[in-house]
Scaffold this active site. Structure first.
Site, mmCIF file in Angstrom:
data_model
loop_
_atom_site.group_PDB
_atom_site.id
_atom_site.type_symbol
_atom_site.label_atom_id
_atom_site.label_comp_id
_atom_site.label_asym_id
_atom_site.label_seq_id
_atom_site.Cartn_x
_atom_site.Cartn_y
_atom_site.Cartn_z
ATOM 1 N N GLY A 192 111.665 47.773 -38.132
ATOM 2 C CA GLY A 192 112.495 48.657 -39.135
ATOM 3 C C GLY A 192 112.539 49.998 -38.469
ATOM 4 N N ASP B 128 96.919 47.225 -34.259
ATOM 5 C CA ASP B 128 97.948 47.972 -33.707
ATOM 6 C C ASP B 128 97.499 49.496 -33.369
ATOM 7 O OD1 ASP B 128 100.039 47.858 -31.759
ATOM 8 O OD2 ASP B 128 101.318 48.136 -33.282
ATOM 9 N N LEU C 131 113.268 59.368 -37.959
ATOM 10 C CA LEU C 131 111.946 59.680 -37.458
ATOM 11 C C LEU C 131 111.487 58.956 -36.207
ATOM 12 C CD1 LEU C 131 110.160 60.904 -40.661
ATOM 13 C CD2 LEU C 131 111.215 62.224 -39.147
ATOM 14 N N GLY C 132 111.954 57.567 -36.373
ATOM 15 C CA GLY C 132 111.324 56.635 -35.317
ATOM 16 C C GLY C 132 112.146 55.279 -35.620
ATOM 17 N N VAL D 245 112.404 54.344 -39.588
ATOM 18 C CA VAL D 245 111.554 55.419 -40.788
ATOM 19 C C VAL D 245 112.630 56.380 -40.662
ATOM 20 C CG1 VAL D 245 109.693 56.881 -40.771
ATOM 21 C CG2 VAL D 245 109.271 54.734 -40.043
ATOM 22 N N GLY E 160 111.187 51.137 -34.708
ATOM 23 C CA GLY E 160 109.925 50.015 -34.158
ATOM 24 C C GLY E 160 110.598 48.325 -34.557
ATOM 25 N N LYS F 154 110.363 53.930 -44.716
ATOM 26 C CA LYS F 154 110.152 52.706 -43.802
ATOM 27 C C LYS F 154 110.872 51.611 -44.089
ATOM 28 C CE LYS F 154 107.271 49.978 -40.937
ATOM 29 N NZ LYS F 154 105.831 49.416 -40.572
#
Length: 963
Positions: A656, A779, A650-651, A658, A653, A673
Site C-alpha cells: 500500500g 521486518d 509519504l512512502g 502512506v 510499499g 496507510k
C-alpha cells in the site's frame, strides 16, 4: 611590491570574475583598484586574493592558474565545493594558500609542490579531502606552516616532510593517518608546533623527536601509540608548554623529570596505562595551569604518596586538576583546600578515596566545577562549601558516595550554581531545605537515591530555569528510593523551562496538580509508584503517553484514553479522597485485563474473517465487524488526504501507500496507510497489522489512532489504518541522505543515534517479553523505524508481523517454518532460509544489522558486500581499534570534532562506537551460535548510552580546558 601594483579585488562579484578568467581581464575598472593615484607603467596584475568568509559557493575554476603573479590566496571560511584544481601548481610565486573550512573534495594535487615559494599552506577542515599526503610536499624548501587537520586524509606520514628545514608548524590531526611517526620529523630544527592527534598512528615515539629542543606544543592524543616515556624527558623539551598524549597506550611510570619542564603549562596524559605513584615535587611546575591525569592506573595509598599531589599547592597558576578514574585510595589531604585560588576545576571521580571532604574546601572560592562523585567519602557535607561563590557557573557533583546527615542550607544558597547540583546516591536524610528556591539559575537538580523525607517545599517553584529535577530512586544508576511525602507542589508548573520531572518511588499523596498540564515546556513526567489519587489531568504532558509514567498509583482515574484508567466517579474525584481498598486494587486491574482480552478477541475475530473474505475469488466484500478502534468514514479519509493527492505521499510499499493528512475537526496531522487490495497478500497484511496492533501499547511503537473499513467511490473494498504522524519520517532517510551540501543540516549526531537505538531495543523488548504471546516484527529495518518531532524512534509497519503460539515461543528453533522467508533481503536472519521457524532471534538478527547500519551509514545491500563479505563481517573486522574508520562521517557534522585537541571527547566517542558496533556484531551472528536475547541487548544499549551521556557531561569541562 617590486614595481607591481598591489591589487585588491572587490568581493564577491569581482572575485568571481577573477576566478573565472584570470589576469586577461585584470584591466576592468569594476574588478580592480589602483592603490595609488598615479598611472602604472605596467599592466595591473593580481598579487593577492583575500576572500575570507565572503559566502562563496560553487567550485574553484581551473582558471585560477592564470593568476601567475599571485602571492597570497585566501578562500577560507566559505562553502566552496569540488576538487582543488591541479592548475594551482602554476602559481609559482605563491607564498600563502588558505583553503580551510570549505566543503572541498578530492585529493591534494601533487603538483602543488611546484609552488616552491610557498611558506604557508592551510587546507584544513574540508572533510571531503581524501587520499594521502603527497610525498612531493617534502620538496618545498620554503614551507614553514603545513596545516592539514580535520580532513579525511589516509595513508602514512611521508618521511620526506623531514626535508622541510624551515618547518615551524605541522598540523595533521583529525584524519585517518596510520603507520608510525617517521623518525625524519626530528630533523626539523625549528619545529615548534607538532599536532598529530586523533588518527590511527601506531608504534613508539621515535627517539629523534626528543631532539626537537624548539618544540613548544606536542599533540599526539587519541592514536595507538605505546611504550614508555624517556626518563630524561625534562631535558628533551626545554621549551615545551603543552603536552597532549592522552588516548593512547603509553605505560610505565610518569618520569620524574617532568618536573624539570619549567615552562610547562598544560599536561594531558589521560586514558593511557600509566601506573605507579605520580612524580614528587610537582609543585616545581610554577607555570602549570592544567594537569589531567585521569583514566590511568596511578595511585596514592598513604599520606606520603598523597603529598605528591598536595605539592601542587605551590602552583599558583593552576586552574584545572583531574585525577579521576585511577586507583587513588585513602583520605584526601586537607591541604587540597589550599590549592591555587585560581583553581576552577577539580575532579577526583571514580577512585577509592575515603574519609571526609576537607572541611576548608570552601577556600577554593573560584571553583566552577567540583566533582567528587563515585568514591567512598563519608561524613557530612562541610558547611564551608557555601563559600564557593566566586565561580561564574558552578557545577557541584558529590554523588555516589556514603555521605550522611542533612543537606546543608548553605548549598541551597549558592546562587552561582547554574548548571548542576548532584547529591544523588548517598545516605542523606531529612527534609529538602526550603532554601532550594534560592537556586534560581540551576538547570539540573539531582537528589535521587537518598533517604530524604518530608514534603517537597513550595519554594522549589522559584527555580525558574530548572530543566531536569530528579528526586526519584530510578534514575540511570537504579539505586535506592527517597521517602518524600505530602502533595506535589502545584507551582512546579511555574518553572519556565522545566522539561523533565521525576518524582517516582516516593510516598507522595494527594492529587496530581492540574497546573502541571498547563506547562508548555514539560516533556517527561514520572510520578510512578507513589500514593497519588484522583483524576489525572488531560492536557499538556498528560496527552503525551510516551513522556508520561503514572503506574503504581492505584487510586488514579480518568485521564486520556491511552493509559486505560478506570473512569472517575463522584467518590474518586472528591476533594478529600481515601485510599482505594486493597481488594479493589486487585480486582480492578484483573477486570480491566479481562475487558481488554475480550476486546482483543473481538478484533482478532474481525481480522480473521476479513482475511478469509479477502482470499475469496468471487466479488463478495468482507463484512465489517465491530472492533475496539473508532471507525472513520471513507469520505473523511478522502478529504483529509486531498483525494489521495500525490503531493501527500509519504512512502510506498508492497501492500500500500502512506499519505499525510488531517482529520476534520482535528488539528493534528496523521499518516494514513491505504492498502492496495489488488495486491496479493494485502488482506493478510491488513489482518497481521490488526492482530499485532491490538496487542501492543508502548511509547516506542507507532501509535494507531483509528481505522477505515469501507467501500470507495468505485464500489470497491477499501482498507486503511490511521496512525500518529511522525514529523521526521523514516530513519532510513536520515541515515542515507547526503547532507554535505547542507552544511550538515539534518544529519544525525552520535547522541541522537544512541537515543534512537535505545528506543528501538525498548520496542523489541516489549514485543518479545511483555506481550503474551510474543509478537515478532519480522521486518525490522531503518525504513520501518519512524522519528517523531523530538527525534525519538517509533517502530512501525507490522504488515508481516507474527504472533507466536505458546509452543513456538518456548521452542523457537525446534519446528520448521511453512510460511517461507519473511522480511527484507539483507535484514533476514540466515536461519530463515534454512527452514527454521520465525522466532525472536530473527528480530534480533535484523536489529544487529540495523544497529551497524545506523552507525556506519552503510546498507547491508551495498555493492561492496559481495563474494562472502557482509555488513556483519565488515563491522567485525573493525573491532576494536578501527571503528572510527567505518563510522558514518555525518555524525561528526554537529559533534564539534574539529575542536583542536578535544581528546576526552574523542576517547569517549571511540569507546562508545566500539561498544555499539560490538553489540551489533553479537546480535547479527548466525545461529546456531548461542543467540543474544533482545532484553540483554537492550540492557547493554542503555548502559552504552548512559555512560556516553555521563562522560560527555563531565567531559565538556575537559574539552573547554583543551581548546
Amino acid at each position: 611590491m617590486s614595481g607591481i601594483g598591489s591589487i585588491r579585488i572587490r568581493p564577491p562579484a569581482a572575485a568571481a570574475a577573477a576566478l573565472r578568467h584570470g589576469n586577461q581581464h585584470c584591466n576592468r575598472r569594476n574588478v580592480f583598484e589602483r592603490p595609488w593615484g598615479r598611472r602604472e607603467r605596467h599592466r595591473l596584475r593580481v598579487v593577492a586574493l583575500d576572500l575570507f568568509s565572503q559566502g562563496l559557493t560553487g567550485t574553484i575554476s581551473p582558471a585560477i592558474g592564470n593568476l601567475t603573479f599571485l602571492r597570497s590566496l585566501n578562500l577560507s571560511f566559505n562553502t566552496l565545493q569540488g576538487e582543488i584544481p591541479p592548475t594551482i601548481g602554476s602559481l609559482t610565486r605563491l607564498r600563502l594558500i588558505d583553503l580551510s573550512t570549505n566543503m572541498l573534495t578530492g585529493v591534494i594535487p601533487r603538483n602543488i609542490s611546484r609552488c616552491t615559494s610557498l611558506d604557508t599552506m592551510y587546507i584544513n577542515s574540508n572533510k571531503g579531502i581524501r587520499g594521502s599526503i603527497p610525498d612531493e610536499i617534502g620538496n618545498m624548501p620554503s614551507l614553514s606552516y603545513l596545516v592539514l587537520f580535520n580532513n579525511s586524509i589516509t595513508g602514512t606520514i611521508p618521511s620526506s616532510l623531514g626535508n622541510l628545514s624551515r618547518l615551524i608548524e605541522l598540523s595533521l590531526s583529525l584524519n585517518y593517518l596510520e603507520g608510525s611517526i617517521p623518525s625524519s620529523i626530528g630533523n626539523n630544527p625549528y619545529l615548534t608546533f607538532l599536532q598529530l592527534s586523533v588518527n590511527n598512528i601506531s608504534g613508539l615515539l621515535p627517539p629523534s623527536l626528543y631532539n626537537l629542543s624548539s618544540l613548544n606544543y606536542f599533540y599526539t592524543a587519541d592514536n595507538n601509540l605505546h611504550g614508555r616515556l624517556p626518563f630524561d624527558l625534562g631535558k628533551s623539551f626545554p621549551s615545551i608548554q603543552e603536552i597532549f598524549i592522552g588516548g593512547n597506550r603509553f605505560s610505565g611510570a610518569l618520569p620524574q623529570s617532568i618536573t624539570n619542564l619549567s615552562k610547562l603549562q598544560m599536561l594531558y596524559v589521560e586514558n593511557n596505562s600509566f601506573a605507579g605513584i605520580v612524580p614528587s615535587r610537582l609543585g616545581r611546575l610554577q607555570n602549570l595551569e592544567v594537569l589531567i591525569l585521569e583514566d590511568n592506573m596511578l595511585e596514592a595509598n598513604n599520606e606520603e604518596e598523597w603529598e605528591h599531589i598536595a605539592s601542587l599547592t605551590n602552583c599558583s597558576r593552576l586552574q584545572k586538576l583531574s585525577i579521576g578514574w585511577n586507583k587513588f585510595a585513602g583520605k584526601l589531604p586537607s591541604s587540597l583546600a589550599n590549592l591555587s585560588t585560581n583553581l576552577q576545576w577539580l575532579r577526583t571521580t571514580s577512585n577509592n578515596i575515603s574519609g571526609l571532604i576537607p572541611s576548608d574546601i570552601g577556600n577554593l572560592g573560584r571553583l566552577e566545577y567540583l566533582d567528587f562523585r563515585d568514591n567512598l567519602l563519608t561524613g557530612v557535607i562541610p558547611e564551608s562549601i557555601g563559600k564557593l561563590t566566586l565561580g561564574k557557573h558552578l557545577a557541584l557533583d558529590i554523588s555516589i558516595n556514603k555521605l550522611t546527615g542533612f543537606i546543608p542550607k548553605v548549598i541551597m544558597e549558592l546562587s552561582s550554581i547554574s548548571s548542576i547540583l548532584d547529591l544523588s546516591y548517598n545516605l542523606l536524610e531529612g527534609p529538602l531545605p526550603a532554601e532550594v528556591g534560592n537556586l534560581v539559575n540551576i538547570e539540573e537538580l539531582r537528589l535521587s537515591g537518598n533517604k530524604l523525607s518530608g514534603a517537597i517545599p513550595d519554594a522549589i517553584g522559584n527555580c525558574k530555569v530548572l530543566e531536569i529535577l530528579f528526586l526519584d530512586g530510578l534514575s540511570l544508576l537504579n539505586l535506592t528510593d527517597n521517602k518524600l511525602n505530602g502533595s506535589i507542589p502545584g507551582n512546579l508548573a511555574t518553572i519556565t523551562d522545566l522539561k523533565e520531572l521525576y518524582l517516582a518511588h516516593n510516598n507522595l499523596s494527594g492529587t496530581i496538580p492540574e497546573l502541571l498540564g498547563n506547562s508548555t515546556s514539560l516533556l517527561h513526567l514520572d510520578l510512578s509508584f507513589n500514593n497519588l489519587q484522583g483524576e489525572v489531568p488531560k492536557e499538556g504532558v498528560f496527552r503525551n503517553i510516551t513522556g508520561l509514567s503514572i503506574v503504581g498509583n492505584n487510586a488514579l482515574c480518568g485521564g486520556i484514553q491511552q493509559p486505560h484508567l478506570p473512569k472517575c466517579t463522584k467518590s474518586t474525584v472528591g476533594k478529600k479522597k481515601k485510599s482505594m481498598p486493597k481488594f479493589l486494587r486487585i480486582v480492578i486491574p484483573i477486570t480491566g485485563a479481562i475487558m481488554l482480552l475480550l476486546s482483543g478477541l473481538a478484533l482478532a475475530g474481525f481480522c480473521y474473517r476479513k482475511s478469509k473474505v479477502g482470499l475469496k475469488k468471487d466479488d463478495e466484500q468482507p463484512q465489517l465487524t465491530e472492533i475496539e478502534l473508532p471507525m472513520i468514514p471513507y469520505n473523511d479519509i478522502l478529504k483529509g488526504t486531498d483525494g489521495f493527492s500525490e503531493a501527500n505521499v509519504l512512502g510506498k510499499g508492497r501492500y500500500g501507500t502512506v499519505y499525510r493528512g488531517t482529520l476534520e475537526n482535528h488539528a493534528v496531522a496523521i499518516a494514513v496507510k491505504v492498502f492496495n487490495l489488488q495486491q496479493s497478500g494485502s488482506y493478510k497484511s491488513f489482518m497481521a497489522e490488526c492482530e499485532a496492533l491490538r496487542r501492543v501499547r508502548h511509547r516506542c511503537l507507532v501509535k494507531i489512532i483509528t481505522c477505515c473499513s469501507s467501500i470507495n467511490h468505485q464500489g470497491q473494498d477499501f482498507r486503511a489504518l490511521v496512525f500518529e504522524f511522525m514529523a521526521n519520517g523514516s530513519l532510513d532517510r536520515w541515515i542515507h541522505s547526503n547532507f554535505d551540501g547542507q552544511n550538515g543540516q539534518g544529519a544525525l549526531s552520535l547522541s541522537q543515534r544512541l537515543d534512537i537505538a535505545v528506543d528501538i531495543m525498548d520496542a523489541l523488548d516489549y514485543l518479545h517479553n511483555s506481550c503474551q504471546p510474543p509478537v515478532i516484527h519480522c521486518d525490522l529495518k531503518p525504513s520501518n523505524i519512524l522519528l517523531n518531532q523530538d527525534m525519538r524512534a517509533r517502530v512501525g509497519d507490522f504488515g508481516i508481523a507474527r504472533v507466536l503460539d505458546q509452543s513456538t515461543s518456548k521452542n523457537p528453533m525446534n519446528s520448521n517454518s511453512s510460511i517461507g522467508i519473511r522480511g527484507t533481503i539483507g535484514y533476514i536472519a540466515p536461519e530463515y532460509g534454512e527452514g527454521l521457524a520465525v522466532s525472536t532471534y530473527g528480530d534480533v538478527y535484523s536489529l544487529g544489522v540495523t544497529l551497524i547500519e545506523m552507525f556506519t551509514g552503510r546498507s547491508p545491500t551495498d555493492d561492496m558486500f559481495r563474494d562472502g563479505m557482509s555488513l556483519h563481517y565488515f563491522a567485525e573486522a573493525s573491532l576494536p581499534d578501527k571503528v572510527m574508520e567505518i563510522a558514518d562521517s555525518n555524525m561528526w557534522l554537529h559533534d564539534g570534532l574539529n575542536t583542536k585537541n578535544d581528546t576526552t571527547h574523542m576517547t569517549s566517542i571511540k569507546e562508545c562506537l566500539s561498544s555499539v558496533i560490538q553489540l551489533g556484531v553479537l546480535c547479527s551472528r548466525q545461529l546456531p551460535i548461542e543467540p543474544l536475547s533482545v532484553s540483554d541487548a537492550a540492557t547493554e544499549m542503555h548502559a552504552i548510552r548512559d555512560l556516553y551521556i555521563t562522560t560527555q557531561h563531565s567531559g565538556s569541562y575537559a574539552s573547554s580546558a583543551k581548546i
